[in-house]
Structure formats: structure tokens, C-alpha cells
Design a protein around this motif. Structure first.
Motif, short mmCIF file in Angstrom:
data_model
loop_
_atom_site.label_atom_id
_atom_site.label_comp_id
_atom_site.label_asym_id
_atom_site.label_seq_id
_atom_site.Cartn_x
_atom_site.Cartn_y
_atom_site.Cartn_z
N SER A 1 21.31 -17.62 36.45
CA SER A 1 22.63 -17.50 35.82
C SER A 1 22.50 -17.31 34.32
O SER A 1 22.18 -18.26 33.59
CB SER A 1 23.49 -18.73 36.11
N GLN A 2 22.75 -16.10 33.88
CA GLN A 2 22.72 -15.81 32.44
C GLN A 2 23.75 -16.65 31.69
O GLN A 2 23.48 -17.14 30.58
CB GLN A 2 23.00 -14.33 32.23
N ILE A 3 24.92 -16.86 32.29
CA ILE A 3 25.98 -17.64 31.64
C ILE A 3 25.55 -19.08 31.44
O ILE A 3 25.73 -19.68 30.37
CB ILE A 3 27.28 -17.59 32.49
N GLU A 4 24.95 -19.67 32.49
CA GLU A 4 24.51 -21.07 32.38
C GLU A 4 23.39 -21.20 31.35
O GLU A 4 23.32 -22.21 30.62
CB GLU A 4 24.04 -21.58 33.74
N GLU A 5 22.52 -20.21 31.27
CA GLU A 5 21.45 -20.23 30.27
C GLU A 5 22.03 -20.18 28.86
O GLU A 5 21.58 -20.89 27.95
CB GLU A 5 20.48 -19.08 30.53
N HIS A 6 23.03 -19.34 28.68
CA HIS A 6 23.71 -19.24 27.38
C HIS A 6 24.31 -20.59 27.00
O HIS A 6 24.09 -21.09 25.87
CB HIS A 6 24.81 -18.18 27.47
N HIS A 7 25.06 -21.21 27.91
CA HIS A 7 25.70 -22.49 27.60
C HIS A 7 24.68 -23.60 27.37
O HIS A 7 24.92 -24.51 26.57
CB HIS A 7 26.67 -22.86 28.73
N ARG B 1 23.75 -23.32 23.74
CA ARG B 1 24.85 -23.72 22.86
C ARG B 1 25.10 -25.24 22.91
O ARG B 1 25.43 -25.85 21.89
CB ARG B 1 26.14 -22.99 23.25
N ASN B 2 24.93 -25.84 24.10
CA ASN B 2 25.34 -27.24 24.28
C ASN B 2 24.19 -28.23 24.37
O ASN B 2 24.39 -29.42 24.16
CB ASN B 2 26.21 -27.36 25.53
N ALA B 3 22.99 -27.76 24.71
CA ALA B 3 21.87 -28.69 24.92
C ALA B 3 20.57 -28.07 24.41
O ALA B 3 20.25 -28.15 23.24
CB ALA B 3 21.77 -29.07 26.40
N VAL B 4 19.83 -27.40 25.32
CA VAL B 4 18.55 -26.82 24.91
C VAL B 4 18.09 -25.79 25.93
O VAL B 4 18.26 -25.97 27.14
CB VAL B 4 17.48 -27.91 24.72
N GLY B 5 17.52 -24.70 25.43
CA GLY B 5 16.91 -23.68 26.28
C GLY B 5 15.66 -23.15 25.61
O GLY B 5 15.44 -23.36 24.41
N MET B 6 14.83 -22.47 26.40
CA MET B 6 13.60 -21.89 25.82
C MET B 6 13.42 -20.45 26.28
O MET B 6 13.82 -20.09 27.39
CB MET B 6 12.38 -22.73 26.17
N PHE B 7 12.81 -19.66 25.40
CA PHE B 7 12.60 -18.24 25.64
C PHE B 7 11.13 -17.91 25.43
O PHE B 7 10.52 -18.36 24.46
CB PHE B 7 13.42 -17.40 24.64
N ASP B 8 10.59 -17.09 26.30
CA ASP B 8 9.27 -16.50 26.08
C ASP B 8 9.45 -15.32 25.14
O ASP B 8 10.05 -14.31 25.49
CB ASP B 8 8.68 -16.04 27.42
N VAL B 9 8.95 -15.44 23.92
CA VAL B 9 9.03 -14.34 22.96
C VAL B 9 7.62 -13.88 22.57
O VAL B 9 7.38 -13.38 21.47
CB VAL B 9 9.88 -14.70 21.72
N SER B 10 6.71 -14.03 23.51
CA SER B 10 5.31 -13.65 23.27
C SER B 10 5.12 -12.15 23.16
O SER B 10 4.05 -11.68 22.75
CB SER B 10 4.42 -14.19 24.39
N HIS B 11 6.14 -11.38 23.54
CA HIS B 11 6.06 -9.93 23.38
C HIS B 11 6.16 -9.51 21.92
O HIS B 11 5.72 -8.44 21.53
CB HIS B 11 7.11 -9.22 24.22
N MET B 12 6.75 -10.37 21.08
CA MET B 12 6.80 -10.10 19.65
C MET B 12 5.40 -10.30 19.07
O MET B 12 4.61 -11.08 19.59
CB MET B 12 7.82 -11.00 18.97
#
Length: 367
Positions: free
Chosen positions: A36-42, A45-56
Motif C-alpha cells: 500500500s503506497q498510501i499506508e507507506e506515505h502515512h 508522515r506520522n511515524a517512520v518509514g525507510m527507503f532503499d536509496v542505494s541506487h543514488m
């Protein structure tokens, strides 16, 4: 691009094991969402999420000529960076003033710097940097692409405390970091208080061989994996540009709302692109736009204003606000608050122009 030609980050198998939906992003096979993209977004905004940005790509710049070199190739002035670990956002321009890439540069010592550049521009950037280093009288400059490193962005109001929980001593080493500052915990383990979401958090750079363990430790702390879908809606709400959509080599920074990233104070500093943006500037307005009826704005949709036509450069449905938002490149002179119309599927729908960002630290700035 066919799957056999895609590049993989060191977390690729981990994403698959978590059921991520994968997409081709600039030649990299990357997760767009984990359900769920929406749940990941929230979550961000409201707690914490993590992203793999190793392509940068992290690129180390070293040698006695580093300062003069970076003052030449970047539009922002790295001479402003005097405190070790301090970072600066800048565009790297071509001679016409167009944006080759937008990037973050970190200062650690006069002969020790790091650039973090966009994945889809990495090869172009490295080639451009080598070309410029060979042409100038800077002294000794080494350009070292760090393909051996990985990067994870942990974002949200609870991000820092979650990171502190995974490693003894990390809080003491990073709690005093101000925004846009980084510190090396050990030789190749860097923690930066930066991000691309409009929320607080850390971007952690570390050896690729260690990133799966880091990801799993964060997962055990309840940090939610997030994909490119949420990353895009978050950065749009935060008023942050995306290379290739909001600017490119034909667009000068001011045309993308990035005039603030150009430093003209030192008149003797002849950075690449300076002559073009001062003597032959391209002009337009660039601002936020909100749709006043149901629908979702997307890039390249036409915008009709009282001063002429423009277009959407980025658009989405804002999960935080509940309506569609975007960035628009518009005729010069148009002002925030103006009523305009956007063409969606042959219909012209009412919209309102606004200043950016739409959301800051989880709080809506437009209604």
C-alpha cells in the motif's frame, strides 16, 4: 529496459522477499511499493518509514584542488561550508545554464568532500566531473565513485529514535547533528540528517556488504519499508523537485524554482553556467498548484492562466491533503492565489496556485 539489463541494489533480494512490486527506475529494478503506497506515505508522515536509496551514487572528491574545482562546477558556493560535516544543496550546470543534475555536497575538510547524485544521472555526472577536472588549473583533484557503498533513508517523526535503537552509541554520536549535517561513525559509515520527504530523519551510507543487516535491524524495530511511490508523493507535498520532470539540461534553475541554490555573491567566482544565467536568463514562474475538483494532475498537463498557458511538471494525489497537487511552470508574472484551469481528459477544471511546500513536518500549509 529488459530485466537482464537492469541494475540491482544490494537490497534487491530483500525487497523481493518482502513482496515488493518492482519497477524500472532509471535503469534500476526498484520497489514502487510493498502493498500500500498510501499506508507507506502515512507511515512516514506520522511515524517512520525507510527507503532503499542505494541506487543514488556517492562520489568522493579529494585532493588539494578540491575547493577550487567544486566552486567551478557547482552553482552554489561550497566556500560557505566551513564546519566539517555540513552539507549544501546545489545544481551542477552546463555552459547554457541548464541543470546537469541536482545534488548534495558534504564538506569534511578542504581536500575531502562528498557528492550524492541522482541514480539516472550518475554516469553523466562522473564523466562531466572528470572532463572538467582535466580542463581546469585546480591542482590535484581525485574523483572516486563509491559503487561499494549502499544508502538507506529513514524518515519520519520517530526516525531518529528508531535508528538509535539499533546500534549502541549511535545516539551519542548523532543526536547533536543539525539538519543538513553529516558525521562519520567509522571510516565508511556515514549518518546524515537529510532526506527527501519533508520529515526529519537520517540517511545512512555504509558498505554494501552491511546494508542487509541494517535493513533487517530497522525492520525489527517496526520501521516500515517504503517504495518509490510514497517517495514521490512525499517529496511533492514537501515541494522538492525531481530531476527529469521538474528540471533537466534545457531548464535553468530559476525556471524550476531553484534560484535560491545559485550563489552570485563572489563576482570573481566564474562557475560553469554563470554567464548564461546572468546574461541570457530564461524566465518563467514556478509554483504549486492544487486542483479544486476531483481528478489527479500529472506531468505535461496544460494549465491555462490569465497571462497565458503553462504546464504541470509533477502532479499527484496528496494522501495528506486529500486532493491533487502539483508543480507548474507558468508565464512570468502570475502570482500565488491566482485561479487557473487544468486540462484533464479534455475538460478544463478549476485550480489554484500556491506557494511551496504544501506540507512541512506533517502539517498542511494549504487547504
Amino acid at each position: 529496459m529488459s530485466s537482464e539489463h537492469l541494475q540491482f541494489t544490494p537490497l534487491h533480494d530483500t525487497h523481493l522477499s518482502l513482496g515488493a512490486k518492482m519497477v524500472d527506475f532509471g535503469g534500476w529494478d526498484m520497489p514502487v511499493s510493498y502493498g500500500s503506497q498510501i499506508e507507506e506515505h502515512h507511515a512516514v508522515r506520522n511515524a517512520v518509514g525507510m527507503f532503499d536509496v542505494s541506487h543514488m551514487l556517492n562520489i568522493d572528491i579529494s585532493g588539494q584542488g578540491s575547493l577550487g574545482f567544486l566552486r567551478r562546477v557547482l552553482a552554489n558556493d561550497v566556500a560557505r561550508l566551513a564546519v566539517p560535516g555540513k552539507a549544501l544543496y546545489s545544481c551542477m550546470l552546463n555552459p547554457e545554464g541548464g541543470v546537469i543534475d541536482d545534488l548534495i555536497v558534504y564538506f569534511f575538510a578542504p581536500n575531502n568532500w562528498r557528492l550524492v547524485v541522482n541514480a539516472g544521472r550518475a554516469k553523466v555526472d562522473v564523466a562531466w566531473l572528470h572532463e572538467q577536472a582535466g580542463q581546469g588549473d585546480y591542482g590535484q583533484v581525485q574523483i572516486t565513485p563509491r559503487h561499494d557503498l549502499a544508502m538507506v533513508a529513514v524518515q519520519g517523526p520517530h526516525a531518529r529514535e528508531k535508528v538509535w535503537n539499533i546500534r549502541s552509541g549511535l545516539q551519542a554520536q548523532t543526536e547533536s547533528l543539525s539538519p543538513f549535517t553529516a558525521v562519520f561513525i567509522e571510516s565508511d559509515f556515514m549518518v546524515a540528517r537529510t532526506g527527501y520527504t519533508g520529515e526529519d530523519g537520517f540517511e545512512i551510507v555504509l558498505p554494501a556488504t552491511q546494508v542487509v543487516d541494517l535493513w533487517n535491524a530497522l525492520l525489527a524495530q517496526g520501521v516500515r519499508p517504503c517504495g518509490l511511490g510514497a517517495r514521490d508523493t512525499l517529496r511533492l507535498e514537501a515541494g522538492m523537485n525531481l530531476y527529469g520532470q521538474d528540471m533537466d539540461e534545457a531548464i535553468q534553475p530559476a525556471q524550476a524554482g531553484l534560484a535560491w541554490t545559485i550563489s552570485l555573491k563572489d563576482e570573481a567566482r566564474d562557475f560553469i553556467g554563470r554567464k548564461a544565467i546572468t546574461q541570457a536568463p530564461k524566465r518563467n514562474a514556478f509554483m504549486g498548484i492544487r486542483l479544486n475538483e476531483r481528478g489527479v494532475m500529472r506531468a505535461h498537463m496544460k494549465v491555462r492562466t490569465e497571462l497565458g498557458d503553462g504546464e504541470i511538471t509533477s502532479g499527484t494525489m496528496s494522501p495528506t491533503l486529500g486532493f491533487s497537487i502539483g508543480f507548474a511552470r507558468l508565464p512570468e508574472g502570475i502570482q500565488p492565489g491566482a485561479s487557473v484551469k487544468v486540462e484533464l481528459r479534455g475538460k478544463w477544471l478549476p485550480a489554484t496556485l500556491c506557494t511551496l511546500p504544501f506540507v512541512r513536518n506533517g502539517k498542511p500549509l494549504v487547504s
